[in-house]
Motif scaffolding. Structure first.
Motif, PDB file in Angstrom:
ATOM      1  N   PRO A  60      32.240  33.680  34.166  1.00  0.00           N
ATOM      2  CA  PRO A  60      33.120  33.000  33.218  1.00  0.00           C
ATOM      3  C   PRO A  60      33.129  33.589  31.798  1.00  0.00           C
ATOM      4  O   PRO A  60      34.162  33.603  31.146  1.00  0.00           O
ATOM      5  CB  PRO A  60      32.602  31.561  33.220  1.00  0.00           C
ATOM      6  N   LYS A  61      31.998  34.084  31.322  1.00  0.00           N
ATOM      7  CA  LYS A  61      31.964  34.618  29.950  1.00  0.00           C
ATOM      8  C   LYS A  61      32.889  35.819  29.782  1.00  0.00           C
ATOM      9  O   LYS A  61      33.759  35.812  28.909  1.00  0.00           O
ATOM     10  CB  LYS A  61      30.534  34.952  29.551  1.00  0.00           C
ATOM     11  N   PRO A  62      32.749  36.882  30.606  1.00  0.00           N
ATOM     12  CA  PRO A  62      33.675  38.007  30.412  1.00  0.00           C
ATOM     13  C   PRO A  62      35.111  37.666  30.809  1.00  0.00           C
ATOM     14  O   PRO A  62      36.058  38.160  30.184  1.00  0.00           O
ATOM     15  CB  PRO A  62      33.100  39.124  31.288  1.00  0.00           C
ATOM     16  N   LEU A  63      35.297  36.822  31.838  1.00  0.00           N
ATOM     17  CA  LEU A  63      36.661  36.452  32.230  1.00  0.00           C
ATOM     18  C   LEU A  63      37.355  35.703  31.100  1.00  0.00           C
ATOM     19  O   LEU A  63      38.533  35.932  30.830  1.00  0.00           O
ATOM     20  CB  LEU A  63      36.640  35.627  33.516  1.00  0.00           C
ATOM     21  N   THR A  64      36.633  34.829  30.430  1.00  0.00           N
ATOM     22  CA  THR A  64      37.194  34.110  29.289  1.00  0.00           C
ATOM     23  C   THR A  64      37.542  35.082  28.165  1.00  0.00           C
ATOM     24  O   THR A  64      38.612  34.990  27.560  1.00  0.00           O
ATOM     25  CB  THR A  64      36.205  33.046  28.777  1.00  0.00           C
ATOM     26  N   ALA A  65      36.636  36.025  27.904  1.00  0.00           N
ATOM     27  CA  ALA A  65      36.873  36.989  26.821  1.00  0.00           C
ATOM     28  C   ALA A  65      38.097  37.859  27.094  1.00  0.00           C
ATOM     29  O   ALA A  65      38.874  38.141  26.177  1.00  0.00           O
ATOM     30  CB  ALA A  65      35.638  37.864  26.636  1.00  0.00           C
ATOM     31  N   TYR A  66      38.282  38.267  28.336  1.00  0.00           N
ATOM     32  CA  TYR A  66      39.386  39.180  28.664  1.00  0.00           C
ATOM     33  C   TYR A  66      40.682  38.467  29.039  1.00  0.00           C
ATOM     34  O   TYR A  66      41.768  38.972  28.767  1.00  0.00           O
ATOM     35  CB  TYR A  66      38.991  40.108  29.806  1.00  0.00           C
ATOM     36  N   LEU A  67      40.558  37.298  29.683  1.00  0.00           N
ATOM     37  CA  LEU A  67      41.749  36.659  30.255  1.00  0.00           C
ATOM     38  C   LEU A  67      42.065  35.275  29.697  1.00  0.00           C
ATOM     39  O   LEU A  67      43.036  34.653  30.108  1.00  0.00           O
ATOM     40  CB  LEU A  67      41.592  36.563  31.782  1.00  0.00           C
TER      41      LEU A  67
END
Length: 84
Positions: A60-67
């Motif tokens: 969730p952390k990188p997905l939130t940052a990118y998407l």
């Protein structure tokens, strides 16, 4: 763009018999590309692939940052969700 670059630099490359290979997050990307283009590649091999980042501990952390912060928008980038 990579298939075109490879063909330009390796004229004997048989693009009808290409496969994908990826490790870790690259495995996730390889799976995504393969699942979205099933007639373009002969197969896909993954080593320690991240196959379900939407439900992973760290995902969730990188997905939130990118998407963005909408989990439904992440699904098209998650191989497990693409198959489902």
């Amino acid at each position: 763009e990579l298939p075109e670059i490879l063909s330009a630099n390796f004229p004997r490359l048989d693009r009808q018999n290409c496969t994908l290979l990826g490790h870790s997050m690259g495995g996730c990307g390889s799976l995504q590309i393969y699942l979205k283009n099933p007639n373009k590649y002969k197969g896909c091999s993954c080593i320690n692939a991240v196959t379900n980042p939407c439900n992973g501990v760290w995902g969730p952390k990188p997905l939130t940052a990118y998407l963005g912060d909408n989990p439904d928008s992440w699904k098209k980038w998650d191989p497990t969700e693409v198959v489902a």
